[in-house]
Design a protein around this motif. Structure first.
Motif, PDB file in Angstrom:
ATOM      1  N   UNK A 222       0.844  -1.194   0.000  1.00 55.38           N
ATOM      2  CA  UNK A 222       0.000   0.000   0.000  1.00 55.38           C
ATOM      3  C   UNK A 222       0.884   1.250   0.000  1.00 55.38           C
ATOM      4  N   UNK A 223       0.452   2.290  -0.723  1.00 52.26           N
ATOM      5  CA  UNK A 223       1.196   3.554  -0.643  1.00 52.26           C
ATOM      6  C   UNK A 223       1.195   4.084   0.795  1.00 52.26           C
ATOM      7  N   UNK A 224       2.282   4.756   1.143  1.00 49.69           N
ATOM      8  CA  UNK A 224       2.420   5.302   2.491  1.00 49.69           C
ATOM      9  C   UNK A 224       2.472   6.823   2.397  1.00 49.69           C
ATOM     10  N   UNK A 225       1.668   7.463   3.223  1.00 54.42           N
ATOM     11  CA  UNK A 225       1.648   8.925   3.278  1.00 54.42           C
ATOM     12  C   UNK A 225       2.157   9.351   4.651  1.00 54.42           C
ATOM     13  N   UNK A 226       3.171  10.208   4.672  1.00 56.12           N
ATOM     14  CA  UNK A 226       3.718  10.746   5.920  1.00 56.12           C
ATOM     15  C   UNK A 226       2.918  11.994   6.291  1.00 56.12           C
ATOM     16  N   UNK A 227       2.162  11.900   7.384  1.00 59.61           N
ATOM     17  CA  UNK A 227       1.247  12.980   7.745  1.00 59.61           C
ATOM     18  C   UNK A 227       1.976  14.305   7.952  1.00 59.61           C
ATOM     19  N   UNK A 228       3.072  14.267   8.693  1.00 60.93           N
ATOM     20  CA  UNK A 228       3.743  15.537   9.010  1.00 60.93           C
ATOM     21  C   UNK A 228       4.295  16.180   7.742  1.00 60.93           C
ATOM     22  N   UNK A 229       4.829  15.360   6.833  1.00 53.69           N
ATOM     23  CA  UNK A 229       5.387  15.933   5.608  1.00 53.69           C
ATOM     24  C   UNK A 229       4.281  16.353   4.642  1.00 53.69           C
ATOM     25  N   UNK A 230       3.133  15.638   4.704  1.00 54.56           N
ATOM     26  CA  UNK A 230       2.009  16.050   3.893  1.00 54.56           C
ATOM     27  C   UNK A 230       1.495  17.405   4.364  1.00 54.56           C
ATOM     28  N   UNK A 231       1.446  17.591   5.699  1.00 53.28           N
ATOM     29  CA  UNK A 231       1.006  18.885   6.238  1.00 53.28           C
ATOM     30  C   UNK A 231       1.984  19.986   5.846  1.00 53.28           C
ATOM     31  N   UNK A 232       3.275  19.624   5.840  1.00 54.43           N
ATOM     32  CA  UNK A 232       4.273  20.619   5.417  1.00 54.43           C
ATOM     33  C   UNK A 232       4.099  20.956   3.945  1.00 54.43           C
ATOM     34  N   UNK A 233       3.777  19.917   3.152  1.00 50.84           N
ATOM     35  CA  UNK A 233       3.559  20.152   1.727  1.00 50.84           C
ATOM     36  C   UNK A 233       2.352  21.046   1.503  1.00 50.84           C
ATOM     37  N   UNK A 234       1.326  20.887   2.356  1.00 47.66           N
ATOM     38  CA  UNK A 234       0.138  21.724   2.223  1.00 47.66           C
ATOM     39  C   UNK A 234       0.444  23.175   2.563  1.00 47.66           C
ATOM     40  N   UNK A 235       1.457  23.388   3.427  1.00 53.78           N
ATOM     41  CA  UNK A 235       1.821  24.757   3.810  1.00 53.78           C
ATOM     42  C   UNK A 235       2.795  25.382   2.822  1.00 53.78           C
ATOM     43  N   UNK A 236       3.526  24.539   2.079  1.00 54.74           N
ATOM     44  CA  UNK A 236       4.551  25.054   1.168  1.00 54.74           C
ATOM     45  C   UNK A 236       3.939  25.267  -0.211  1.00 54.74           C
ATOM     46  N   UNK A 237       4.132  26.418  -0.785  1.00 57.63           N
ATOM     47  CA  UNK A 237       3.564  26.706  -2.100  1.00 57.63           C
ATOM     48  C   UNK A 237       4.609  27.479  -2.907  1.00 57.63           C
ATOM     49  N   UNK A 238       5.366  26.838  -3.743  1.00 57.09           N
ATOM     50  CA  UNK A 238       5.300  25.421  -4.115  1.00 57.09           C
ATOM     51  C   UNK A 238       6.098  24.579  -3.126  1.00 57.09           C
ATOM     52  N   UNK A 239       6.034  23.199  -3.261  1.00 57.84           N
ATOM     53  CA  UNK A 239       6.852  22.359  -2.398  1.00 57.84           C
ATOM     54  C   UNK A 239       8.322  22.608  -2.670  1.00 57.84           C
ATOM     55  N   UNK A 240       9.108  22.198  -1.707  1.00 59.16           N
ATOM     56  CA  UNK A 240      10.549  22.423  -1.801  1.00 59.16           C
ATOM     57  C   UNK A 240      11.102  21.837  -3.090  1.00 59.16           C
ATOM     58  N   UNK A 241      11.876  22.663  -3.817  1.00 57.30           N
ATOM     59  CA  UNK A 241      12.387  22.229  -5.112  1.00 57.30           C
ATOM     60  C   UNK A 241      13.249  20.972  -4.955  1.00 57.30           C
ATOM     61  N   UNK A 242      13.040  20.007  -5.860  1.00 58.39           N
ATOM     62  CA  UNK A 242      13.846  18.790  -5.857  1.00 58.39           C
ATOM     63  C   UNK A 242      13.312  17.697  -4.954  1.00 58.39           C
ATOM     64  N   UNK A 243      12.283  17.976  -4.162  1.00 61.63           N
ATOM     65  CA  UNK A 243      11.723  16.949  -3.276  1.00 61.63           C
ATOM     66  C   UNK A 243      10.763  16.070  -4.074  1.00 61.63           C
ATOM     67  N   UNK A 244      10.954  14.737  -4.109  1.00 59.80           N
ATOM     68  CA  UNK A 244      10.048  13.885  -4.886  1.00 59.80           C
ATOM     69  C   UNK A 244       8.623  13.947  -4.354  1.00 59.80           C
TER      70      UNK A 244
END
Length: 316
Positions: A222-244
């Motif tokens: 099953x795919x795994x979602x990291x909650x804390x990093x997902x929340x960080x991604x939601x706050x970052x616009x755009x996400x950090x360059x180079x991060x998969x």
């Protein structure tokens, strides 16, 4: 007790025995059931037609004639061994016969031949109720030949119904063995035909080949979602360059929202932008959250519900 099977089972049994079957019109509903019951069935009766030519024979056996309405049998066995099905249910083939013969056939208790019939069509018991009937294309004069293909088809048809009902070969009789005013089938002996049916029934049918077994495949992870990093991604616009994208699990969540009908497929691009925020806020409201708890930023409870429904896991 031998209850007639459905027409579909009947024709399948014939084909399973290796017969070529032609279905004539709506044969499965062509019968004389309005004249009396059909069944229990106790055997198979073989006849000759006193006709020449397959097309003519099939037509007569299906339609009957002025003094005897059709169908006159269940199937016509042509000289080439093809069976033409013309009726199913009660048919005008056996007529009246000897009750002692019926008892002997039902119990399969006779030796080479059933007891000699002492009654005929006019004063016998109802055979149309208790027998399958096959009319075989032949003039019945003792001179018209019986081709090997036709005799083999008679053998196969009788054996098919014996297999179906778990009968032995003594459930197969000729019309002349049923009624004292009949002579059919003429040109071969029913004793030899029963021997042929016995030999066929003695051969165990080969089991159908088993499909090749496929090696067990491990269940996809099953795919795994990291909650804390997902929340960080939601706050970052755009996400950090180079991060998969897989690092955040944004696309996994977006695909789940697409399947929920909350996000257009074209917007599942791995970027937690405005469209994803709005879609996730709708999901939170669907989960019963309101106000700040439905602000579009993934929380642990709403994400767990989405994961449980859409097949991914989350980590803190």
């Amino acid at each position: 007790m031998a209850v007639p099977p459905t027409a579909a089972v009947f024709v399948a049994a014939l084909r399973a025995e290796g017969l070529t079957v032609v279905e004539v019109g709506r044969w499965w509903e062509h019968n004389r059931n309005h004249k009396g019951p059909w069944g229990e069935v106790h055997g198979v009766m073989i006849h000759h037609t006193v006709t020449k030519g397959t097309a003519t024979t099939v037509r007569i056996c299906r339609d009957g004639h002025s003094t005897l309405p059709g169908p006159l049998c269940h199937g016509v066995i042509a000289k080439d061994g093809v069976i033409h099905l013309v009726g199913y249910g009660r048919t005008n083939h056996a007529g009246g016969g000897d009750p002692d013969v019926l008892a002997a056939v039902k119990a399969e208790s006779y030796d080479e031949r059933p007891p000699r019939p002492n009654v005929g069509n006019s004063d016998g018991v109802d055979g149309n109720r208790h027998f399958y009937g096959f009319e075989c294309e032949n003039l019945g004069d003792g001179k018209d030949p019986w081709p090997a293909a036709q005799l083999e088809a008679i053998e196969k048809a009788a054996a098919a119904l014996c297999r179906l009902h778990r009968w032995g070969p003594k459930s197969v009789i000729g019309h002349a063995e049923w009624s004292d005013d009949k002579s059919d089938p003429r040109g071969f002996a029913m004793t030899s035909m029963r021997d042929r049916v016995a030999d066929r029934l003695a051969v165990k049918e080969p089991a159908p080949p088993k499909p090749p077994t496929k090696p067990a495949q491990p269940a996809p992870a099953k795919p795994v979602v990291d909650l804390s990093k997902l929340q960080a991604a939601a706050d970052a616009d755009p996400p950090k360059r180079g991060t998969p994208i897989s690092y955040y699990g944004v696309k996994v969540v977006e695909q789940a929202l697409v399947r929920e009908g909350l996000l257009a497929p074209s917007l599942a691009d791995g970027h937690y932008g405005t469209a994803t925020w709005r879609a996730y806020a709708l999901w939170q409201r669907r989960c019963g959250f309101t106000g700040k708890d439905a602000d579009g930023k993934p929380g642990v409870d709403s994400l767990k519900k989405l994961a449980a429904k859409r097949g991914f896991t989350i980590t803190p």
